[in-house]
Design an enzyme around this catalytic site. Structure first.
Site, short mmCIF file in Angstrom:
data_model
loop_
_atom_site.label_atom_id
_atom_site.label_comp_id
_atom_site.label_asym_id
_atom_site.label_seq_id
_atom_site.Cartn_x
_atom_site.Cartn_y
_atom_site.Cartn_z
N TYR A 1 49.96 -12.16 -15.04
CA TYR A 1 50.14 -10.48 -14.59
C TYR A 1 49.29 -10.69 -13.39
O TYR A 1 48.51 -11.49 -12.93
CB TYR A 1 49.26 -9.76 -15.62
CG TYR A 1 47.79 -9.67 -15.68
CD1 TYR A 1 47.02 -10.77 -16.19
CD2 TYR A 1 47.04 -8.60 -15.27
CE1 TYR A 1 45.73 -10.56 -16.41
CE2 TYR A 1 45.52 -8.72 -15.17
CZ TYR A 1 44.96 -9.82 -15.85
OH TYR A 1 43.64 -9.59 -15.75
N ARG B 1 60.81 -17.12 -33.59
CA ARG B 1 59.29 -17.20 -33.01
C ARG B 1 58.99 -18.65 -33.28
O ARG B 1 58.79 -19.20 -34.35
CB ARG B 1 58.47 -16.40 -33.82
CG ARG B 1 57.18 -16.58 -33.63
CD ARG B 1 56.09 -15.63 -34.43
NE ARG B 1 54.59 -16.13 -34.35
CZ ARG B 1 54.08 -16.93 -34.70
NH1 ARG B 1 54.47 -17.83 -35.64
NH2 ARG B 1 52.76 -16.98 -34.36
N LYS C 1 46.12 -16.37 -14.29
CA LYS C 1 45.77 -14.92 -14.63
C LYS C 1 46.71 -14.71 -15.89
O LYS C 1 47.80 -14.20 -15.57
CB LYS C 1 45.93 -14.25 -13.37
CG LYS C 1 45.40 -12.67 -13.38
CD LYS C 1 45.17 -12.05 -12.14
CE LYS C 1 44.76 -10.51 -12.25
NZ LYS C 1 43.34 -10.48 -12.95
N GLU D 1 31.83 -16.02 -14.20
CA GLU D 1 32.21 -14.78 -13.61
C GLU D 1 31.74 -13.58 -14.46
O GLU D 1 31.04 -13.75 -15.54
CB GLU D 1 33.58 -14.89 -13.25
CG GLU D 1 34.67 -15.21 -14.23
CD GLU D 1 35.97 -15.15 -14.10
OE1 GLU D 1 36.43 -14.65 -13.08
OE2 GLU D 1 36.76 -15.66 -14.82
N1 PDD Z 1 40.80 -8.36 -12.87
N2 PDD Z 1 37.84 -12.47 -12.86
C1 PDD Z 1 38.44 -11.86 -13.90
C2 PDD Z 1 38.25 -12.47 -15.26
C3 PDD Z 1 39.38 -10.82 -13.66
O1 PDD Z 1 39.92 -10.11 -14.67
C4 PDD Z 1 39.31 -10.28 -12.32
C5 PDD Z 1 40.14 -8.92 -12.05
C6 PDD Z 1 38.36 -10.79 -11.13
C7 PDD Z 1 38.49 -10.27 -9.99
O2 PDD Z 1 39.59 -10.73 -9.34
P1 PDD Z 1 40.61 -9.87 -8.02
O3 PDD Z 1 39.31 -9.82 -7.22
O4 PDD Z 1 41.46 -10.61 -7.55
O5 PDD Z 1 40.56 -8.32 -8.62
C8 PDD Z 1 37.78 -11.99 -11.32
C9 PDD Z 1 41.63 -7.19 -12.70
C10 PDD Z 1 41.11 -6.23 -11.78
C11 PDD Z 1 42.16 -6.64 -14.02
O6 PDD Z 1 42.22 -7.63 -14.89
O7 PDD Z 1 42.11 -5.31 -14.35
#
Ligand code: PDD
Length: 286
Positions: free
Chosen positions: A32, A100, A147, A179
């Protein structure tokens, strides 16, 4: 009213349907992105699409669309929804299999879904006050650079913050900062901005890149290097950054003040640069 995109069709969000056999539903098997759009223009569109392509290729999930087709569909969802500023959610799962099985089935068609919401970034008051965070051991897997929609660990970690009325959970793995549960984390020490280098233990944030570019271009001292938990706890400033939160100062961690307990001067400076940069990007046309 909110218009979404599902597998080539546009519809009301409340009308969208997928099969319970979709591997996104059964296994969290999908990628995503969350992209911000300001005044109808998508911010850092190609950077988000590049990260999506990287997640898909690492998951062995065939990319269902060309870069150009992705650009069109993302711009189109913004145009079809009413809000000037939007947060676009884009998801690709491996698709619907007949049975599945854990291993990837052959010949499934990926499911492509996009929706959009009004984007509300933190208000000036919230930025001026800062937010509170808690901390936790980072118990996620070892591919946090991807992601993926398998976000249960992130949800559990974010829930820790929510239960204590806090905005974010700052994560430590083996004594080092990684993070936040849904953001990148920066620290400031003696006038130097620090952030851990990209690795398999963290998401390569799009906002992380923008902040580092701004710091380098405009002469804010910054270092990309491992950050110890003790350094986070002794920081003068702590920031969370993401596409939806932008640059947001954290002023309390685990109930204790960060630095003086107020947003610091470097957060204010970076916040200003970030807003300026957004305006500039919008003038150039996204
Ligand atoms: N999340 N680290 C994680 C685990 C995240 O889920 C996100 C962003 C970031 C920051 O990434 P970016 O600057 O590319 O938005 C760092 C999004 C906003 C979400 O899952 O809703």
């Amino acid at each position: 009213m909110s218009v979404c995109y599902l597998n080539g069709d546009w519809m009301e969000l409340s009308e969208a349907r997928i099969s319970p056999m979709d591997r996104g539903f059964l296994f969290g098997d999908g990628a995503y992105e969350v992209l911000p759009a300001y005044s109808g223009k998508v911010f850092r569109l190609d950077e988000h699409l590049r990260r999506l392509e990287n997640t898909l290729s690492n998951l062995g999930l065939p990319n269902p669309m060309s870069r150009e087709a992705w650009r069109d569909v993302v711009r189109s969802i913004v145009a079809r929804n009413p809000w000037p500023d939007q947060s676009i959610y884009l998801q690709v799962t491996r698709g619907v299999a007949e049975v599945r099985t854990h291993a990837y089935p052959a010949e499934v068609t990926p499911t492509v879904f996009l929706m959009s919401e009004a984007l509300t970034t933190p208000s000036d008051e919230v930025r001026a006050e800062g937010v509170s965070a808690v901390s936790s051991a980072d118990f996620r897997w070892l591919r946090c650079d991807l992601k993926t929609v398998s976000l249960l660990a992130n949800c559990m970690l974010k829930q820790l913050a929510a239960e204590q009325g806090c905005m974010e959970t700052v994560l430590f793995r083996d004594g080092f900062l990684t993070e936040g549960a849904a953001s990148s984390i920066f620290v400031v020490h003696d006038g130097v901005l620090r952030v851990p280098p990209k690795s398999h233990l963290m998401l390569p944030g799009i906002t992380y890149d923008v902040v580092l570019e701004l710091a380098r271009d405009r002469g804010m001292p910054c270092q990309v290097r491992e950050v110890l938990e003790e350094e986070v706890r002794a920081a003068d400033e702590l920031w969370m950054t993401s596409s939806t939160k932008e640059v947001l100062p954290i002023t309390r961690l685990d109930g204790r003040p960060v630095g003086k307990g107020k947003p610091g001067p470097m957060a204010a400076q970076m916040g200003e640069w970030y807003q300026e940069f957004k305006q500039e990007v919008m003038r150039r046309g996204g």
